[in-house]
Structure formats: C-alpha cells, structure tokens
Design a protein around this motif. Structure first.
Motif, short mmCIF file in Angstrom:
data_model
loop_
_atom_site.label_atom_id
_atom_site.label_comp_id
_atom_site.label_asym_id
_atom_site.label_seq_id
_atom_site.Cartn_x
_atom_site.Cartn_y
_atom_site.Cartn_z
N CYS A 1 46.80 43.78 28.40
CA CYS A 1 46.53 42.47 29.64
C CYS A 1 47.02 42.21 30.38
O CYS A 1 46.71 42.22 31.67
N LEU A 2 48.71 41.83 30.07
CA LEU A 2 49.70 42.23 30.78
C LEU A 2 49.77 42.89 31.69
O LEU A 2 50.52 42.62 32.91
N VAL A 3 50.21 44.26 31.36
CA VAL A 3 50.35 45.37 32.32
C VAL A 3 49.13 44.95 33.30
O VAL A 3 49.34 45.48 34.45
N ALA A 4 47.51 45.36 32.68
CA ALA A 4 46.61 45.06 33.25
C ALA A 4 47.07 44.31 35.09
O ALA A 4 46.23 44.92 35.94
N ALA A 5 47.69 43.13 33.97
CA ALA A 5 47.62 42.34 34.63
C ALA A 5 47.88 42.29 36.19
O ALA A 5 47.74 42.32 37.30
N PHE A 6 49.15 42.77 36.14
CA PHE A 6 50.21 43.52 37.34
C PHE A 6 49.65 44.78 38.30
O PHE A 6 50.21 45.11 39.29
N ALA A 7 48.31 45.19 37.41
CA ALA A 7 48.11 46.53 37.94
C ALA A 7 46.87 46.37 39.15
O ALA A 7 45.46 46.67 38.29
N ARG A 8 46.71 46.07 40.34
CA ARG A 8 45.38 45.72 40.47
C ARG A 8 44.61 46.80 40.65
O ARG A 8 45.57 47.83 41.39
N GLN A 9 43.54 46.88 40.44
CA GLN A 9 42.29 47.48 40.65
C GLN A 9 42.88 49.48 40.30
O GLN A 9 42.53 50.20 39.67
N ARG A 10 43.64 49.28 39.00
CA ARG A 10 44.20 50.66 38.29
C ARG A 10 44.21 49.86 37.23
O ARG A 10 45.68 50.55 36.23
N GLU A 11 43.71 48.62 36.27
CA GLU A 11 43.84 48.05 35.45
C GLU A 11 44.12 49.46 33.92
O GLU A 11 44.42 49.86 33.81
N VAL A 12 42.94 50.10 34.27
CA VAL A 12 42.54 50.63 32.94
C VAL A 12 43.20 52.17 33.16
O VAL A 12 43.69 52.80 32.24
N ILE A 13 42.94 52.68 34.30
CA ILE A 13 44.36 53.44 34.86
C ILE A 13 45.67 53.91 33.88
O ILE A 13 46.42 54.62 33.93
N ALA A 14 46.70 52.45 34.41
CA ALA A 14 47.82 51.87 33.78
C ALA A 14 47.68 52.14 32.62
O ALA A 14 48.83 52.47 31.59
N ILE B 1 45.55 49.17 23.69
CA ILE B 1 45.96 48.29 25.10
C ILE B 1 45.37 49.01 26.17
O ILE B 1 44.81 47.91 26.79
N VAL B 2 44.22 49.53 25.92
CA VAL B 2 43.44 50.28 27.24
C VAL B 2 42.13 49.23 26.71
O VAL B 2 41.76 48.58 27.71
N LEU B 3 41.98 48.46 25.44
CA LEU B 3 40.89 47.62 25.42
C LEU B 3 41.95 46.57 26.23
O LEU B 3 40.84 45.42 26.99
N GLY B 4 42.79 46.20 26.45
CA GLY B 4 43.49 45.03 27.06
C GLY B 4 42.95 45.53 28.43
O GLY B 4 42.89 44.37 29.05
N GLY B 5 43.75 46.33 28.85
CA GLY B 5 43.03 46.55 30.56
C GLY B 5 41.55 46.65 31.08
O GLY B 5 41.22 46.13 31.91
N VAL B 6 40.92 47.29 29.69
CA VAL B 6 39.28 47.04 30.21
C VAL B 6 38.80 45.38 30.04
O VAL B 6 38.22 45.22 31.44
N ILE B 7 39.15 44.71 29.79
CA ILE B 7 39.03 42.99 29.19
C ILE B 7 39.74 43.01 30.87
O ILE B 7 38.37 42.28 31.47
N VAL B 8 40.86 42.63 31.32
CA VAL B 8 41.17 42.50 32.46
C VAL B 8 39.82 42.64 33.51
O VAL B 8 40.46 42.08 34.25
N ARG B 9 40.19 44.14 33.41
CA ARG B 9 39.13 44.80 34.71
C ARG B 9 37.81 44.20 34.87
O ARG B 9 37.39 43.53 35.67
N GLU B 10 37.33 43.92 33.90
CA GLU B 10 35.58 43.54 33.52
C GLU B 10 36.22 41.70 33.91
O GLU B 10 34.61 41.02 34.70
N ILE B 11 37.19 41.36 33.62
CA ILE B 11 37.33 39.57 34.16
C ILE B 11 37.32 39.29 35.49
O ILE B 11 36.57 38.60 36.85
N ARG B 12 38.09 40.74 35.73
CA ARG B 12 38.22 40.35 37.18
C ARG B 12 36.68 40.76 38.41
O ARG B 12 36.46 40.42 39.26
#
Lengths: 222, 143
Positions: free
Chosen positions: A138-151, A194-205
C-alpha cells in the motif's frame, strides 16, 4: 436492454486485470475496444474462441502496458522499488517482535490459555508477515500514481528473485536452511501480499475517481 | 551515395557491391544527426500511417485492423495504445474522446488524428529511408 448470456460476455477477470495496469483513461478506451471486437467475434464464431481471443489480447495488452509503464518513468520506478525493498529488509522480524511483546504483557503461558499462546505463535507470525507485506505494498503504491500494480509487481519480482538466490545459494552450501521448505513458501505468499497492497490502493483510487466523476455529472446535470 | 562502412585499416566491414565505402567517423556522424532529429521507430511509423489513412475514424479497433489488413501482422490493442500514447507525448498525434456505445459496454472511444509535427516526422523518416535505400540493389545484394 437484454443482458447477454454469461458465456457471451467478455471474461471479467481478464478485463479487471487490464484495468489494473493502465491509467484510468487508457483502461476505459482499451476495454471498450476489446469489448467491441469481442462482440463482433462472438457474433461470428463460437463464444469459446471469442473468450480465448479476449484472454490472449488482454495478456498481451497487460505486458505492453507494464512495459510502457516502466519505459515511461524507469528511474522513479527503480527508486521506488529499491526503497520498498530496503524498507522490507529493515523491517524484517518486526511483526514477530510486536507479537512477542504483546504476549509478554499478557503472560498467556503462565495460565490456562497455553493452547491459545501456542496457536498464536504458530499462525500469528505468518499472518502478521502477510499484513506487513500488504501495508508495504500500500505504501509503495501510494507513491506510484497510475503505476500502483506495476510498482508493487516489480517489487514482488525483486523480492522473489532475492529469495530464490538466498534459498538456492543456501542449498548449494548444504545449509539446513535449504531444507526448511515452509520458509520460501511463506516468503512467496508475502511477496504476493505486496501486489495485493498495490491492487487495494489502485481499486480505492479508481473508486474515488469514479465517485468524483459521478458527483461532477450530477452537479452539471442539475 | 556511400553505404559501405570501412574499418580503421580501410577494410570494408559492411560491403554493398559497387558502392564506395563510408568511414566509421562519417557513419557515426550520420547516426548522431539522425538521433537528434527524432526519427520514427518502425512501429511508430506504421501506426502513424494507419491513423493518417483512417482520417477521422482512427481509434484502437480501426487502427489495429488497418495494420493487420495492410501489413499481415497481428498486433495487440495494448501495443497500439502504448505507441499512440508515446506519439501523443511527442506531439505527433492528438486524441479526443468519442461517445459511449452499448457494444463497448458503455465505454467511450478515443479518436486520434495526426498533427502537423506528426506529418513532418513521417516525411523526415521517409526521406531518410529513401536516401539510405537510393542506389541499392536490394534484391541482388547480400542484404
């Protein structure tokens, strides 16, 4: 309008995966194009081949979008992955220390809750590790705008590669560590978390963006 | 037009029969000049031409079909969009949203058109390729 039968609808998992990797606008037009071609193919041939076409196109598209995401901003992405990896490295063992500290305050081993104490130690550590990984994602994805899941996927691949090196390096030296199979499996689950965290942030956004658009639409409608 | 490249000892490292040789210094100079002018990549070139051909009907599906029909090459929607986004960032194409349609699941199309710098880039790339190919016997040479 009549809703098409489920087998003549595009595979929703494939569509969802595509929506995770591109920007919101990109996903809108790409998914629209895929749907348009899918309905044409489904009307001419069997639904199975149309779904197969959709899956093939989706997987190729995901690879292209991920590649373009990395190529467009390679250094910020590399920095983010490195920062995430270092954070993961330095916070190793933190959940275990927190659990032990909690257990010490409660002293469950000194009373009738001994079974609870044992199961908490057995299952608590891996669960806490997974929660830690989700938060890191989630933390990494928060800093990766539009690239949450890629990061987060890149960070996860980086982690899996380092675990692989560690594990097979250890097995080459005949270490006992090499025979502890649950360790790499637990680590693999952590990396997926970790990827799940990215997916969560992406879905929230995406949900927030959708909410904002609906709000704008209602406002202009009035 | 020189197209063969000579090594430091004047040995020909890349030889096209019947053409004078080009020194490595000259070759590197040409590469440097070309890289500064931002020539189109092969797929960028193909996508721009497809958008140009389709005029005001250029969006993901039509561009993909145009390329498949004309080049007999299967491409993914993702490859088209990754290239179009890159071309848009360079200012060679512009996009505008269309209306949502039911067969697209209520999603809107994204129409593209080639801008004046895009047309210039196509001309520049064509000129460079034409000039490089000039005088070459492509069927008879070892290429």
């Amino acid at each position: 309008m009549r809703r098409p039968a489920p087998h003549t609808r595009p595979p929703s998992i494939a569509a969802w995966l595509v929506s995770l990797f591109g920007s919101a606008d990109q996903a809108e037009s790409i998914l629209g194009d895929l749907d348009e071609e899918f309905s044409e193919i489904a009307s001419k041939s069997a639904a199975v081949s149309a779904r197969g076409w959709y899956w093939r196109q989706s997987l190729k598209t995901i690879a292209q979008l991920a590649g373009a995401g990395v190529r467009n901003a390679p250094w910020p992405l590399a920095g983010l992955v490195l920062a995430g990896f270092l954070l993961q490295w330095f916070s190793t063992g933190l959940p275990e220390r927190v659990i032990v500290a909690i257990l010490r305050t409660q002293r469950p081993y000194s009373n009738l809750h001994y079974d609870f104490y044992i199961s908490f130690l057995t299952y608590g550590f891996p669960i806490a590790g997974d929660i830690q990984s989700i938060l890191l994602g989630c933390l990494v994805a928060a800093f990766a705008r539009q690239r949450e899941v890629i990061a987060t996927t890149a960070l996860s691949f980086f982690g899996i590669a380092s675990i692989g090196l560690l594990f097979f390096g250890a097995s080459g030296h005949g270490s006992r560590f090499a025979y502890s199979w649950p360790f790499p499996i637990m680590q693999l689950i952590n990396q997926l978390a970790i990827v799940l965290g990215g997916v969560i942030v992406r879905e929230i956004r995406l949900a927030l963006r959708k909410g904002c658009h609906e709000h704008d639409f209602n406002w202009t409608d009035k | 037009m020189a197209l063969s490249i000579c090594g430091p000892d004047s040995t020909r490292v890349f030889l096209v029969p019947g053409l004078p040789c080009l020194t490595q210094v000259n070759f590197l100079y040409i590469v440097e000049v070309m890289s500064n002018r931002d020539y189109l990549g092969e797929f960028e070139h193909i996508v721009l031409l497809a958008v140009l051909r389709l005029d005001d009907q250029a969006y993901g599906v039509t561009v993909r079909r145009e390329i498949e029909v004309r080049t007999k090459r299967e491409v993914s929607i993702g490859a088209i969009y990754a290239t179009l986004d890159r071309l848009e960032a360079k200012g060679y194409v512009q996009s505008r949203p269309g209306d949502p349609t039911p067969e697209r699941g209520g999603r809107s199309k994204r129409f593209f058109r080639v801008t004046a710098p895009g047309v210039s880039a196509i001309h520049r790339t064509h000129r460079a390729i034409r000039s490089l190919a000039e005088g070459l016997d492509l069927l008879g040479s070892r290429l």
